[in-house]
Design a protein around this motif. Structure first.
Motif, PDB file in Angstrom:
ATOM      1  N   GLU A  25       0.828  -1.202   0.000  1.00 50.91           N
ATOM      2  CA  GLU A  25       0.000   0.000   0.000  1.00 50.91           C
ATOM      3  C   GLU A  25       0.864   1.254   0.000  1.00 50.91           C
ATOM      4  O   GLU A  25       0.514   2.242  -0.638  1.00 50.91           O
ATOM      5  CB  GLU A  25      -0.940   0.008   1.208  1.00 50.91           C
ATOM      6  CG  GLU A  25      -2.057  -1.012   1.125  1.00 50.91           C
ATOM      7  CD  GLU A  25      -3.102  -0.812   2.209  1.00 50.91           C
ATOM      8  OE1 GLU A  25      -2.991   0.170   2.972  1.00 50.91           O
ATOM      9  OE2 GLU A  25      -4.025  -1.639   2.293  1.00 50.91           O
ATOM     10  N   GLN A  43       0.955   1.096  -4.160  1.00 51.82           N
ATOM     11  CA  GLN A  43      -0.073   2.093  -4.420  1.00 51.82           C
ATOM     12  C   GLN A  43       0.461   3.509  -4.239  1.00 51.82           C
ATOM     13  O   GLN A  43       0.131   4.412  -5.011  1.00 51.82           O
ATOM     14  CB  GLN A  43      -1.267   1.874  -3.485  1.00 51.82           C
ATOM     15  CG  GLN A  43      -1.999   0.554  -3.710  1.00 51.82           C
ATOM     16  CD  GLN A  43      -3.123   0.352  -2.711  1.00 51.82           C
ATOM     17  OE1 GLN A  43      -3.652   1.312  -2.152  1.00 51.82           O
ATOM     18  NE2 GLN A  43      -3.486  -0.893  -2.468  1.00 51.82           N
ATOM     19  N   GLU A  44       1.283   3.708  -3.202  1.00 52.68           N
ATOM     20  CA  GLU A  44       1.799   5.033  -2.883  1.00 52.68           C
ATOM     21  C   GLU A  44       3.270   4.946  -2.476  1.00 52.68           C
ATOM     22  O   GLU A  44       3.734   3.914  -1.993  1.00 52.68           O
ATOM     23  CB  GLU A  44       0.997   5.666  -1.738  1.00 52.68           C
ATOM     24  CG  GLU A  44      -0.474   5.851  -2.030  1.00 52.68           C
ATOM     25  CD  GLU A  44      -1.258   6.294  -0.809  1.00 52.68           C
ATOM     26  OE1 GLU A  44      -2.213   7.069  -0.962  1.00 52.68           O
ATOM     27  OE2 GLU A  44      -0.899   5.859   0.319  1.00 52.68           O
TER      28      GLU A  44
END
Length: 210
Positions: free
Chosen positions: A51, A111-112
């Motif tokens: 994530e 994701q980030e």
């Protein structure tokens, strides 16, 4: 220490207080490292691996000739898995981004990504408006949201800073290396140990690879 002794099935296990007294007598405790009791601390982390990755640049890695190497470090926010520990002679945009791309190729796309506001990471404070640095370009092309810390807020990237402290205390310890290549090999071996064998209190004494 208590955890490692338990794994060895020591018949007469010393108590935690006895272990503390022993290392204190040996002057192995930094009195300034303990958090003050009145200091408020709020822990946060992402719910699952991939994530969020944290990235930063750290120095203090020296060769025998006295030259200093830099290192791009990267850590998964949830699992604490080290996804990057790439050495550089200079922490310029190209070197940093080469290591970033290597991590993406090896482990996949998070994701980030969270970084500070260093010039190799962002054009946020560039005098020219709308400047996209190479790091941001790679994130954009891979669909990764690049998050920046607030200025002068090092605790936002606290997990990678904690990794740097471990790197200094358990790997560097005033070591000097004969060559760039030797330093990278030794660093790779440490990262493999860190990811696969070293227990983490924040992970309930599991390893990041679990």
């Amino acid at each position: 220490i208590e955890f490692e002794l338990a794994k060895m099935s020591t018949e007469q296990m010393p108590s935690r207080s006895a272990i503390y007294r022993a290392i204190k007598r040996a002057n192995l405790i930094d009195p300034h490292a303990r958090r003050r009791r009145d200091e408020k601390f709020k822990r946060w982390e992402r719910a699952a691996p991939m994530e969020l990755w944290q990235f930063d640049v750290v120095g203090g890695i020296y060769l025998e000739d006295g030259s200093e190497l830099k290192c791009l470090t990267g850590l998964d926010d949830h699992s604490r898995y080290c996804v990057s520990a790439g050495l550089m002679h200079r922490a310029n945009s190209r070197s940093v981004c080469d290591h970033l791309q290597t991590s993406l190729d090896r482990y996949g796309i998070p994701q980030e990504i969270l970084t500070d506001n260093g010039k190799v990471f962002t054009g946020r404070f560039n005098s020219q408006k709308d400047v996209e640095v190479l790091f941001d370009k790679i994130c954009r092309e891979n669909g990764v949201e690049h998050i920046l810390t607030a200025p002068r807020s090092p605790t936002t990237t606290g997990k990678i800073e904690r990794f740097h402290r471990t790197l200094r205390s358990e790997f560097l310890m005033e070591k000097r290396f004969d060559s760039f290549e030797q330093a990278q090999v030794h660093l790779d071996n440490f990262v493999a140990f860190y990811n696969q064998q070293r227990p983490h209190q924040s992970l309930d004494m599991n390893t990041p690879s679990v």
